[in-house]
Design a protein around this motif. Structure first.
Motif, PDB file in Angstrom:
ATOM      1  N   THR A  23       0.860  -1.190   0.000  1.00  0.00           N
ATOM      2  CA  THR A  23       0.000   0.000   0.000  1.00  0.00           C
ATOM      3  C   THR A  23       0.895   1.238   0.000  1.00  0.00           C
ATOM      4  N   GLY A  24       0.344   2.347  -0.502  1.00  0.00           N
ATOM      5  CA  GLY A  24       1.148   3.571  -0.551  1.00  0.00           C
ATOM      6  C   GLY A  24       2.254   3.477  -1.589  1.00  0.00           C
ATOM      7  N   ALA A  25       2.009   2.686  -2.653  1.00  0.00           N
ATOM      8  CA  ALA A  25       3.065   2.433  -3.651  1.00  0.00           C
ATOM      9  C   ALA A  25       3.359   3.652  -4.514  1.00  0.00           C
ATOM     10  N   GLY A  27       3.889   6.487  -3.031  1.00  0.00           N
ATOM     11  CA  GLY A  27       4.613   7.343  -2.095  1.00  0.00           C
ATOM     12  C   GLY A  27       6.113   7.061  -2.097  1.00  0.00           C
ATOM     13  N   LEU A  28       6.822   7.839  -1.325  1.00  0.00           N
ATOM     14  CA  LEU A  28       8.286   7.757  -1.273  1.00  0.00           C
ATOM     15  C   LEU A  28       8.774   6.356  -0.907  1.00  0.00           C
ATOM     16  N   LEU A  29       8.283   5.835   0.205  1.00  0.00           N
ATOM     17  CA  LEU A  29       8.752   4.523   0.648  1.00  0.00           C
ATOM     18  C   LEU A  29       8.138   3.400  -0.192  1.00  0.00           C
ATOM     19  N   GLY A  30       6.837   3.527  -0.483  1.00  0.00           N
ATOM     20  CA  GLY A  30       6.155   2.457  -1.228  1.00  0.00           C
ATOM     21  C   GLY A  30       6.817   2.174  -2.573  1.00  0.00           C
ATOM     22  N   ARG A  31       7.256   3.235  -3.262  1.00  0.00           N
ATOM     23  CA  ARG A  31       7.924   3.029  -4.556  1.00  0.00           C
ATOM     24  C   ARG A  31       9.206   2.217  -4.374  1.00  0.00           C
ATOM     25  N   TYR A  49      -3.524   5.998  -4.443  1.00  0.00           N
ATOM     26  CA  TYR A  49      -4.853   6.600  -4.405  1.00  0.00           C
ATOM     27  C   TYR A  49      -4.903   7.757  -5.401  1.00  0.00           C
ATOM     28  N   ARG A  50      -4.585   8.976  -4.960  1.00  0.00           N
ATOM     29  CA  ARG A  50      -4.701  10.109  -5.894  1.00  0.00           C
ATOM     30  C   ARG A  50      -3.681  10.020  -7.024  1.00  0.00           C
ATOM     31  N   ARG A  51      -2.523   9.475  -6.751  1.00  0.00           N
ATOM     32  CA  ARG A  51      -1.467   9.415  -7.771  1.00  0.00           C
ATOM     33  C   ARG A  51      -1.405   8.064  -8.479  1.00  0.00           C
ATOM     34  N   LEU A  61      -8.152   3.099   0.684  1.00  0.00           N
ATOM     35  CA  LEU A  61      -8.057   2.201   1.843  1.00  0.00           C
ATOM     36  C   LEU A  61      -9.105   2.509   2.903  1.00  0.00           C
ATOM     37  N   LEU A  62      -9.806   3.636   2.770  1.00  0.00           N
ATOM     38  CA  LEU A  62     -10.891   3.936   3.714  1.00  0.00           C
ATOM     39  C   LEU A  62     -12.152   3.150   3.356  1.00  0.00           C
ATOM     40  N   ASP A  63     -12.163   2.546   2.177  1.00  0.00           N
ATOM     41  CA  ASP A  63     -13.306   1.754   1.712  1.00  0.00           C
ATOM     42  C   ASP A  63     -13.072   0.297   2.122  1.00  0.00           C
ATOM     43  N   TYR A 122       3.637  -3.428   9.104  1.00  0.00           N
ATOM     44  CA  TYR A 122       3.131  -2.057   9.250  1.00  0.00           C
ATOM     45  C   TYR A 122       4.302  -1.107   9.455  1.00  0.00           C
ATOM     46  N   ILE A 123       4.376  -0.056   8.641  1.00  0.00           N
ATOM     47  CA  ILE A 123       5.467   0.910   8.774  1.00  0.00           C
ATOM     48  C   ILE A 123       5.054   1.998   9.757  1.00  0.00           C
ATOM     49  N   SER A 124       5.893   2.180  10.790  1.00  0.00           N
ATOM     50  CA  SER A 124       5.592   3.194  11.798  1.00  0.00           C
ATOM     51  C   SER A 124       6.769   4.176  11.904  1.00  0.00           C
ATOM     52  N   LEU A 147      -0.119  14.675  17.175  1.00  0.00           N
ATOM     53  CA  LEU A 147      -1.231  13.824  16.741  1.00  0.00           C
ATOM     54  C   LEU A 147      -0.777  12.792  15.718  1.00  0.00           C
ATOM     55  N   TYR A 148       0.200  13.173  14.880  1.00  0.00           N
ATOM     56  CA  TYR A 148       0.731  12.198  13.914  1.00  0.00           C
ATOM     57  C   TYR A 148       1.302  10.992  14.665  1.00  0.00           C
ATOM     58  N   GLY A 149       2.176  11.252  15.640  1.00  0.00           N
ATOM     59  CA  GLY A 149       2.778  10.164  16.411  1.00  0.00           C
ATOM     60  C   GLY A 149       1.725   9.329  17.120  1.00  0.00           C
ATOM     61  N   SER A 151      -1.415   8.928  16.166  1.00  0.00           N
ATOM     62  CA  SER A 151      -2.180   8.127  15.198  1.00  0.00           C
ATOM     63  C   SER A 151      -1.361   6.917  14.737  1.00  0.00           C
ATOM     64  N   LYS A 152      -0.054   7.086  14.591  1.00  0.00           N
ATOM     65  CA  LYS A 152       0.764   5.948  14.167  1.00  0.00           C
ATOM     66  C   LYS A 152       0.877   4.907  15.286  1.00  0.00           C
ATOM     67  N   LEU A 153       0.940   5.388  16.530  1.00  0.00           N
ATOM     68  CA  LEU A 153       0.975   4.454  17.663  1.00  0.00           C
ATOM     69  C   LEU A 153      -0.341   3.667  17.730  1.00  0.00           C
ATOM     70  N   ARG A 170       9.498   0.545  12.860  1.00  0.00           N
ATOM     71  CA  ARG A 170       9.587   1.998  13.105  1.00  0.00           C
ATOM     72  C   ARG A 170      10.838   2.548  12.423  1.00  0.00           C
ATOM     73  N   VAL A 171      10.665   3.655  11.726  1.00  0.00           N
ATOM     74  CA  VAL A 171      11.791   4.290  11.026  1.00  0.00           C
ATOM     75  C   VAL A 171      11.765   5.800  11.284  1.00  0.00           C
ATOM     76  N   PRO A 172      12.926   6.462  11.146  1.00  0.00           N
ATOM     77  CA  PRO A 172      12.968   7.921  11.325  1.00  0.00           C
ATOM     78  C   PRO A 172      12.709   8.643  10.002  1.00  0.00           C
ATOM     79  N   VAL A 173      13.041   9.925   9.954  1.00  0.00           N
ATOM     80  CA  VAL A 173      12.754  10.724   8.752  1.00  0.00           C
ATOM     81  C   VAL A 173      13.434  10.091   7.521  1.00  0.00           C
ATOM     82  N   LEU A 174      12.686  10.045   6.417  1.00  0.00           N
ATOM     83  CA  LEU A 174      13.154   9.355   5.220  1.00  0.00           C
ATOM     84  C   LEU A 174      13.457  10.333   4.090  1.00  0.00           C
ATOM     85  N   TYR A 175      14.378   9.930   3.240  1.00  0.00           N
ATOM     86  CA  TYR A 175      14.583  10.605   1.957  1.00  0.00           C
ATOM     87  C   TYR A 175      14.819   9.498   0.940  1.00  0.00           C
TER      88      TYR A 175
HETATM   89  N1  NAP Z   1       8.508  10.040   5.006  1.00  0.00           N
HETATM   90  C1  NAP Z   1       9.047  10.022   6.232  1.00  0.00           C
HETATM   91  O1  NAP Z   1       9.919  10.851   6.580  1.00  0.00           O
HETATM   92  C2  NAP Z   1       8.603   8.983   7.234  1.00  0.00           C
HETATM   93  C3  NAP Z   1       9.239   8.915   8.477  1.00  0.00           C
HETATM   94  C4  NAP Z   1       8.852   7.938   9.395  1.00  0.00           C
HETATM   95  C5  NAP Z   1       7.847   7.053   9.059  1.00  0.00           C
HETATM   96  N2  NAP Z   1       7.226   7.144   7.860  1.00  0.00           N
HETATM   97  C6  NAP Z   1       6.157   6.210   7.550  1.00  0.00           C
HETATM   98  O2  NAP Z   1       6.504   5.537   6.352  1.00  0.00           O
HETATM   99  C7  NAP Z   1       5.326   5.226   5.611  1.00  0.00           C
HETATM  100  C8  NAP Z   1       5.494   5.712   4.187  1.00  0.00           C
HETATM  101  O3  NAP Z   1       5.663   7.116   4.195  1.00  0.00           O
HETATM  102  P1  NAP Z   1       5.918   7.923   2.833  1.00  0.00           P
HETATM  103  O4  NAP Z   1       6.842   9.027   3.149  1.00  0.00           O
HETATM  104  O5  NAP Z   1       6.252   6.972   1.740  1.00  0.00           O
HETATM  105  O6  NAP Z   1       4.476   8.550   2.595  1.00  0.00           O
HETATM  106  P2  NAP Z   1       4.008   9.399   1.338  1.00  0.00           P
HETATM  107  O7  NAP Z   1       5.107   9.563   0.354  1.00  0.00           O
HETATM  108  O8  NAP Z   1       3.340  10.625   1.881  1.00  0.00           O
HETATM  109  O9  NAP Z   1       2.902   8.465   0.661  1.00  0.00           O
HETATM  110  C9  NAP Z   1       1.663   8.261   1.271  1.00  0.00           C
HETATM  111  C10 NAP Z   1       0.944   7.184   0.491  1.00  0.00           C
HETATM  112  O10 NAP Z   1      -0.354   6.980   1.083  1.00  0.00           O
HETATM  113  C11 NAP Z   1      -1.296   6.883   0.012  1.00  0.00           C
HETATM  114  N3  NAP Z   1      -2.638   7.252   0.452  1.00  0.00           N
HETATM  115  C12 NAP Z   1      -3.044   8.412   0.978  1.00  0.00           C
HETATM  116  N4  NAP Z   1      -4.380   8.369   1.210  1.00  0.00           N
HETATM  117  C13 NAP Z   1      -4.819   7.153   0.819  1.00  0.00           C
HETATM  118  C14 NAP Z   1      -6.082   6.496   0.792  1.00  0.00           C
HETATM  119  N5  NAP Z   1      -7.206   7.076   1.247  1.00  0.00           N
HETATM  120  N6  NAP Z   1      -6.163   5.244   0.292  1.00  0.00           N
HETATM  121  C15 NAP Z   1      -5.045   4.636  -0.181  1.00  0.00           C
HETATM  122  N7  NAP Z   1      -3.817   5.180  -0.165  1.00  0.00           N
HETATM  123  C16 NAP Z   1      -3.705   6.440   0.315  1.00  0.00           C
HETATM  124  C17 NAP Z   1      -0.768   7.863  -1.020  1.00  0.00           C
HETATM  125  O11 NAP Z   1      -1.363   7.613  -2.271  1.00  0.00           O
HETATM  126  P3  NAP Z   1      -1.562   8.815  -3.354  1.00  0.00           P
HETATM  127  O12 NAP Z   1      -0.380   9.718  -3.215  1.00  0.00           O
HETATM  128  O13 NAP Z   1      -1.617   8.089  -4.660  1.00  0.00           O
HETATM  129  O14 NAP Z   1      -2.853   9.480  -2.984  1.00  0.00           O
HETATM  130  C18 NAP Z   1       0.720   7.554  -0.977  1.00  0.00           C
HETATM  131  O15 NAP Z   1       1.009   6.428  -1.776  1.00  0.00           O
HETATM  132  C19 NAP Z   1       4.170   5.865   6.387  1.00  0.00           C
HETATM  133  O16 NAP Z   1       3.567   4.881   7.165  1.00  0.00           O
HETATM  134  C20 NAP Z   1       4.836   6.892   7.267  1.00  0.00           C
HETATM  135  O17 NAP Z   1       4.098   7.104   8.450  1.00  0.00           O
HETATM  136  C21 NAP Z   1       7.598   8.081   6.924  1.00  0.00           C
END
Ligand code: NAP
Length: 325
Positions: A23-25, A27-31, A49-51, A61-63, A122-124, A147-149, A151-153, A170-175
């Motif tokens: 899921t979230g494919a 997004g940054l990590l999902g790709r 979802y949107r992308r 995923l809310l459905d 589950y990625i936290s 609230l973000y922390g 919700s993830k907890l 659990r992971v820290p800030v990503l690039y």
């Molecule tokens: N980035 C960080 O610095 C960081 C740090 C610590 C932990 N994490 C955790 O790592 C994970 C991945 O983060 P990320 O940075 O890759 O996130 P991201 O780039 O913001 O991507 C978020 C993903 O969620 C999808 N999404 C949003 N709303 C949705 C919905 N209603 N139904 C289905 N998919 C939906 C988006 O899809 P669309 O874009 O197509 O809508 C996108 O693929 C998350 O769990 C985050 O909490 C990230």
């Protein structure tokens, strides 16, 4: 045929036996996770979802019904759940929508995974900790500051409640390999580095972070999954993080140095900015559980990895040609 109602990211002629749903494919990590599993011979289905684009599934995923259908039709061995609202300031402003995604959608997926015998990952985040007493082990008590922390907890708790065989990473800030620089809080610093001597620019030098390349996290996800489907003792909470401690100011200076740019316009700021969600001062993760199990990877050094990620955004193509070709 599983997945036939959707287009798939990759379907080999000889279908590999192991299937992962990411899921979230979009997004940054999902790709990065999709690429890592693909390169290791897994059959990968990614949802966005949107992308969501032609080669990815669009699934809200809310459905709940759509989530059930997805898991039922595709029958994955592993689900890597990356989708989330991960921007703390957005979570403060749109809390209900964020909780629906970070908590309720996670619970739905975890139930489906448990019901189908799927290994659920589950990625936290390190933001489940308050940052007052680092480093944090997997058994240390979380105490999120924003609230973000929170919700993830809650997402972690729903995961382990509905799917006791699941793993939480659990992971820290990503690039990583971003589509646009603002996609990650780390690469988002790049325009300010490029401002050069023209304008001075204050950057946070108060919060200690451990910027981690999404490609390294993706490799850990694959290793955890490959072990997890064979060994049911691979469950519960795991930590993974790069080891270099840096403030945003230090990251920006490192970027400037990597590209031989001036950094004298970057001014360290030693107080948290007002008006944004409170962040932990230092939520360093102790990653020894993964390391002891042989499931970790050596994190990429920041300077080399960030150069890799930023070079597509260099305005000066001559520089790119000289250095990289
Ligand atoms: N980035 C960080 O610095 C960081 C740090 C610590 C932990 N994490 C955790 O790592 C994970 C991945 O983060 P990320 O940075 O890759 O996130 P991201 O780039 O913001 O991507 C978020 C993903 O969620 C999808 N999404 C949003 N709303 C949705 C919905 N209603 N139904 C289905 N998919 C939906 C988006 O899809 P669309 O874009 O197509 O809508 C996108 O693929 C998350 O769990 C985050 O909490 C990230």
């Amino acid at each position: 045929m599983p997945g036939s109602q959707f287009s798939v990211l990759q379907e080999d002629v000889c279908v590999p036996s192991r299937r992962v749903l990411v899921t979230g494919a979009t997004g940054l990590l999902g790709r990065a996770v999709c690429r890592e599993f693909q390169n290791s011979g897994w059959w990968v289905v990614g949802t966005g979802y949107r992308r969501a684009r032609p080669r990815l599934l669009r699934c809200d995923l809310l459905d709940e019904d759509a989530v059930r259908t997805l898991v039922h039709d595709y029958k994955p061995d592993v689900i890597v759940h990356c989708a989330a609202e991960r921007r703390p300031d957005v979570v403060e402003r749109h809390t209900e929508a964020a909780v629906n995604l970070n908590v309720h959608a996670t619970a739905t997926l975890a139930k489906e995974a448990a019901g189908s015998g799927v290994f659920f990952l589950y990625i936290s985040t390190d933001y489940v900790f308050d940052g007052r007493n680092p480093p944090y082990g997997e058994d240390d008590s979380p105490n999120p500051l924003n609230l973000y922390g929170r919700s993830k907890l809650e997402g972690e708790r729903e995961t382990l409640r509905h799917c006791p065989g699941a793993a939480v990473l659990r992971v820290p800030v990503l690039y990583g390999e971003v589509e646009f620089v603002a996609e990650s809080a780390v690469t988002a610093l790049w325009p300010r580095v490029q401002e050069g001597a023209a304008e001075s620019c204050t950057l946070d030098h108060c919060l200690q972070r451990f910027p981690t390349d999404a490609r390294d996290v993706a490799a850990v996800c694959r290793k955890l999954s490959e072990r997890g489907i064979q060994d049911r003792s691979i469950r519960g909470i795991f930590h993974f993080s790069a080891k270099e401690r840096m403030s945003k100011y230090e990251m920006a200076v490192a970027m400037a140095q990597a590209f031989n740019l001036p950094s004298s316009h970057l001014i360290p700021l030693t107080e948290q900015p007002a008006g944004s969600a409170v962040r932990p001062v230092n939520s360093e993760l102790n990653c020894s559980r993964l390391e002891l199990l042989g499931l970790s990877v050596e994190p990429r050094p920041f300077r080399a990895a960030i150069t890799d990620c930023l070079w597509p955004f260099l305005p000066d193509k001559r520089w790119r040609q000289t250095v990289f070709h």
